[in-house]
Design an enzyme around this catalytic site. Structure first.
Site, PDB file in Angstrom:
ATOM      1  N   TYR A   1      -4.965   3.673   7.476  1.00  0.00           N
ATOM      2  CA  TYR A   1      -6.252   2.952   7.502  1.00  0.00           C
ATOM      3  C   TYR A   1      -7.089   3.384   8.707  1.00  0.00           C
ATOM      4  O   TYR A   1      -7.131   4.566   9.024  1.00  0.00           O
ATOM      5  CB  TYR A   1      -6.040   1.438   7.509  1.00  0.00           C
ATOM      6  CG  TYR A   1      -4.944   0.934   6.629  1.00  0.00           C
ATOM      7  CD1 TYR A   1      -5.013   1.102   5.254  1.00  0.00           C
ATOM      8  CD2 TYR A   1      -3.843   0.295   7.161  1.00  0.00           C
ATOM      9  CE1 TYR A   1      -4.012   0.626   4.440  1.00  0.00           C
ATOM     10  CE2 TYR A   1      -2.832  -0.189   6.349  1.00  0.00           C
ATOM     11  CZ  TYR A   1      -2.921  -0.019   4.984  1.00  0.00           C
ATOM     12  OH  TYR A   1      -1.942  -0.479   4.193  1.00  0.00           O
TER      13      TYR A   1
ATOM     14  N   LYS B   1       0.230   3.373  -2.942  1.00  0.00           N
ATOM     15  CA  LYS B   1      -1.037   4.087  -3.187  1.00  0.00           C
ATOM     16  C   LYS B   1      -0.892   5.608  -3.325  1.00  0.00           C
ATOM     17  O   LYS B   1      -1.483   6.196  -4.233  1.00  0.00           O
ATOM     18  CB  LYS B   1      -2.061   3.716  -2.113  1.00  0.00           C
ATOM     19  CG  LYS B   1      -2.538   2.261  -2.274  1.00  0.00           C
ATOM     20  CD  LYS B   1      -3.390   1.796  -1.106  1.00  0.00           C
ATOM     21  CE  LYS B   1      -3.839   0.348  -1.334  1.00  0.00           C
ATOM     22  NZ  LYS B   1      -4.435  -0.254  -0.143  1.00  0.00           N
TER      23      LYS B   1
ATOM     24  N   TYR C   1      -3.009  -2.951 -10.517  1.00  0.00           N
ATOM     25  CA  TYR C   1      -2.916  -2.677  -9.075  1.00  0.00           C
ATOM     26  C   TYR C   1      -2.043  -3.715  -8.376  1.00  0.00           C
ATOM     27  O   TYR C   1      -1.171  -3.373  -7.562  1.00  0.00           O
ATOM     28  CB  TYR C   1      -4.337  -2.637  -8.488  1.00  0.00           C
ATOM     29  CG  TYR C   1      -4.363  -2.658  -6.971  1.00  0.00           C
ATOM     30  CD1 TYR C   1      -4.032  -1.522  -6.228  1.00  0.00           C
ATOM     31  CD2 TYR C   1      -4.701  -3.822  -6.283  1.00  0.00           C
ATOM     32  CE1 TYR C   1      -4.033  -1.553  -4.836  1.00  0.00           C
ATOM     33  CE2 TYR C   1      -4.708  -3.851  -4.896  1.00  0.00           C
ATOM     34  CZ  TYR C   1      -4.369  -2.723  -4.181  1.00  0.00           C
ATOM     35  OH  TYR C   1      -4.365  -2.743  -2.810  1.00  0.00           O
TER      36      TYR C   1
ATOM     37  N   SER D   1       0.800  -1.234   0.000  1.00  0.00           N
ATOM     38  CA  SER D   1       0.000   0.000   0.000  1.00  0.00           C
ATOM     39  C   SER D   1       0.826   1.274   0.000  1.00  0.00           C
ATOM     40  O   SER D   1       0.264   2.364  -0.167  1.00  0.00           O
ATOM     41  CB  SER D   1      -0.951   0.005   1.192  1.00  0.00           C
ATOM     42  OG  SER D   1      -2.008  -0.874   0.923  1.00  0.00           O
TER      43      SER D   1
ATOM     44  N   VAL E   1       1.188  -3.668   3.864  1.00  0.00           N
ATOM     45  CA  VAL E   1       1.141  -4.947   4.597  1.00  0.00           C
ATOM     46  C   VAL E   1       2.444  -5.745   4.566  1.00  0.00           C
ATOM     47  O   VAL E   1       2.562  -6.733   5.277  1.00  0.00           O
ATOM     48  CB  VAL E   1       0.022  -5.906   4.131  1.00  0.00           C
ATOM     49  CG1 VAL E   1      -1.326  -5.472   4.624  1.00  0.00           C
ATOM     50  CG2 VAL E   1       0.051  -6.116   2.643  1.00  0.00           C
TER      51      VAL E   1
HETATM   52  N1  GLN Z   1      -2.585  -2.752   2.990  1.00  0.00           N
HETATM   53  C1  GLN Z   1      -1.914  -3.192   1.952  1.00  0.00           C
HETATM   54  O1  GLN Z   1      -0.704  -3.037   1.857  1.00  0.00           O
HETATM   55  C2  GLN Z   1      -2.729  -3.954   0.969  1.00  0.00           C
HETATM   56  C3  GLN Z   1      -2.073  -4.191  -0.349  1.00  0.00           C
HETATM   57  C4  GLN Z   1      -2.355  -5.549  -0.889  1.00  0.00           C
HETATM   58  N2  GLN Z   1      -1.737  -5.706  -2.168  1.00  0.00           N
HETATM   59  C5  GLN Z   1      -3.850  -5.789  -1.013  1.00  0.00           C
HETATM   60  O2  GLN Z   1      -4.421  -5.276  -1.917  1.00  0.00           O
HETATM   61  O3  GLN Z   1      -4.458  -6.450  -0.245  1.00  0.00           O
END
Ligand code: GLN
Length: 386
Positions: free
Chosen positions: A242, A68, A190, A65, A260
């Protein structure tokens, strides 16, 4: 001890959090489960591109993420703010990153920092195909990192194989006509963007690019427009962690983004970019030791963005009492706070002498601050040298 006091400070922070083995490595993407849970690093990139690295700073991981904000930046840079914000909101969702967070009625994702919004912004990347979109995302992120980044194909394959939830979100988005490309193009691009391989130095440099108005301080390249960068950092400040974004703002107070795989970037505008990496996650999906390390840095160095920052240096460099005239010479950047200080000082000095304000050494005088100073000078019948 090293010959770099910043590295020593970062190492002390790492030593303080090293023993915390709480949390779990993400395993819903099988390939992430094989991460070295003990890896730990903290890297800070300063204004002139100096890299201060502590711990396992060369350890590779995937952006997840952390990609993003950069996908959002690319969308803003490509389409402009109005068009992007028609399709994705900028409100904190208060929900987990993988929530099906779409506004009732419009189907608009709450913000670009959770999966729904990120899939929508990734779909806005220039290019028609998965390859073209991935390539434009890679080009931007490589420029922010200052080296050529690549997709980790094993992580990508693993994400794609187990990505039904994200595919579901993408189908829902498509039902609201959230993107012009097909569902597969959006979601696979993505997954590829999340699977870009980096180390903590790369992401700290990416954070620094956001900290310095879109200019990579290591390469000097202006990668993003300053106004795009500001929008991205603004959304990071309210949505980057988040459903732990509120507590993060209270405890750390720096715009940030986590992923993550265990990375977190944080930005102190005009000061530095910083990154922490440690794969074990808390229940929100944020790195346990990464959060703790950045909390410590913020506390020890007094970095909370909303804390009162007492004036560190006076804009008044010199006050010269000549015969019947007092010359007040300023330097540096005159902003709202310093202009108010100067106005106060001018009133004091004007009580005893004719006043002259010397602005020739100021580097930057914000327009409205210049207006304030000119008004005060006019009231006091002072002359100005600009
Ligand atoms: N929080 C994250 O880093 C999520 C990214 C992960 N690729 C997902 O889409 O679930």
């Amino acid at each position: 001890m090293t010959d770099d006091p910043i590295v020593d400070a970062l190492t002390t922070v790492l030593d303080d959090v090293r023993d915390d083995t709480s949390g779990d490595v993400a395993n819903y993407i099988p390939e992430l489960a094989s991460a070295d849970a003990d890896a730990l690093s903290l890297v800070l990139v300063s204004p002139h591109g100096g890299v201060h690295a502590a711990g396992d700073a060369g350890h590779r991981f995937t952006l997840q993420s952390i990609s993003k904000p950069f996908a959002f930046a690319l969308a803003l840079q490509t389409l402009g703010r109005d068009e992007v914000l028609e399709r994705v909101g900028v409100e904190p969702s208060g929900e987990p990153f993988n929530a099906i967070s779409l506004e009732p009625g419009s189907g608009k994702p709450d913000n670009p920092m959770i999966n729904a919004g990120a899939i929508a912004t990734t779909a806005m990347a220039p290019g028609e195909t998965i390859e073209e979109k991935t390539s434009s995302l890679l080009t931007l992120m490589s420029a922010c990192a200052g080296r050529e980044l690549k997709v980790d194909e094993d992580v990508y394959a693993s994400e794609s194989e187990t990505g039904e939830r994200n595919r579901g979100i993408a189908h829902l988005l498509a039902s609201y006509r959230a993107f012009d490309c097909g569902v597969d193009t959006a979601v696979e691009s993505y997954f590829r963007q999340c699977s870009i391989q980096v180390d903590a130095k790369d992401v700290a440099t990416m954070a620094a690019t956001l900290a310095f108005g879109g200019r990579n301080p290591a390469t000097g390249e202006q990668v993003l427009a300053p106004e795009v960068t500001r929008d991205v950092v603004a959304v990071m400040s309210s949505c980057g962690m988040y459903d732990a974004s509120g507590r993060w703002t209270v405890r750390v107070g720096l715009p940030a983004k986590s992923g993550v795989s265990g990375g977190i970037i944080a930005v102190d505008p005009s000061e530095f970019g910083v990154a922490a990496f440690s794969p074990r996650l808390d229940r929100f999906g944020n790195s346990v030791r990464g959060v703790r390390a950045l909390e410590e840095i913020s506390r020890r160095f007094g970095l909370h963005m909303l804390a009162d920052r007492p004036e560190t240096s006076s804009p008044v460099v010199d006050v010269d009492h000549r015969d019947d005239t007092t010359v007040v010479r300023l330097h540096g950047h005159i902003n709202f706070g310093t202009a108010a200080q100067v106005a106060h000082r001018m009133r004091e000095e004007a009580a005893t002498a004719r006043l002259m304000l010397d602005l020739r050494d100021t580097e930057r005088l914000d327009e409205s601050c210049g207006m304030v100073l000119r008004r005060v000078a006019a009231d006091l019948d002072a002359s100005i040298e600009e």
